[in-house]
Scaffold this active site. Structure first.
Site, PDB file in Angstrom:
ATOM      1  N   HIS A  20       0.892  -1.082  -0.019  1.00 53.02           N
ATOM      2  CA  HIS A  20      -0.059   0.075  -0.046  1.00 53.02           C
ATOM      3  C   HIS A  20       0.766   1.297  -0.116  1.00 53.02           C
ATOM      4  O   HIS A  20       2.133   1.068   0.371  1.00 53.02           O
ATOM      5  CB  HIS A  20      -0.758  -0.089   1.042  1.00 53.02           C
ATOM      6  N   HIS A  66       3.950   7.191   3.467  1.00 54.97           N
ATOM      7  CA  HIS A  66       4.875   6.029   3.434  1.00 54.97           C
ATOM      8  C   HIS A  66       4.569   5.231   2.415  1.00 54.97           C
ATOM      9  O   HIS A  66       3.568   5.044   2.205  1.00 54.97           O
ATOM     10  CB  HIS A  66       5.171   5.220   4.625  1.00 54.97           C
ATOM     11  N   GLU A  90       7.733   1.254   4.772  1.00 55.63           N
ATOM     12  CA  GLU A  90       7.280   0.036   5.806  1.00 55.63           C
ATOM     13  C   GLU A  90       7.551  -1.314   5.189  1.00 55.63           C
ATOM     14  O   GLU A  90       7.279  -1.545   3.997  1.00 55.63           O
ATOM     15  CB  GLU A  90       5.865   0.410   5.951  1.00 55.63           C
TER      16      GLU A  90
END
Ligand code: CO
Length: 134
Positions: free
Chosen positions: A7, A79, A130
């Site tokens: 994502h 992010h 991430e």
């Protein structure tokens, strides 16, 4: 080592309003707004055929995205999350290469119930990364 893009997270002042723009203007499918008290955010997901966009709004007084939104009051890309098969192996590799893992430096359970780590933007072209074990 990294696999699919899981994502892209966009910090926003109002996740519901941001989700409606994706739905009404871009014709995207969105989820309901959900509180993630352990992570200090509200989330709305924009579900795309190949990935998702995570709209995150601060929740509570110590939200980890509060400072980012103070600097970017209209919101902005916060992010990107890449999938890895083995988060511990990924951490070991990152440490060996001198990259900085934020927080304790150890994996923790992320907003999707899976182990994650965040890599400091200074090592990755100014982008918070991430890594999520899938
Ligand atoms: Co994320």
């Amino acid at each position: 080592m990294i696999g699919k893009l899981n994502h892209v997270a966009i910090a926003v002042p109002d996740a519901e309003a941001a989700g409606k723009i994706y739905r009404d203007t871009l014709g995207a499918k969105i989820t309901a707004k959900v509180a993630q008290p352990d992570h200090g955010v509200w989330t709305v997901f924009v579900e795309l055929p190949n990935t998702k966009i995570e709209l995150i709004e601060p929740l509570g007084d110590n939200s980890p995205i509060a400072a980012f939104l103070a600097k970017n009051p209209k919101g902005g890309m916060h992010h990107v999350c890449y999938e890895v098969e083995d988060i511990n192996a990924a951490c070991a590799q990152m440490k060996k290469m001198g990259a900085t893992i934020t927080g304790t430096g150890e994996p923790r359970i992320g907003a999707h119930g899976k182990p994650v780590v965040f890599m400091h933007p200074k090592d990755f072209s100014g982008t918070l990364i991430e890594l999520e074990q899938v």
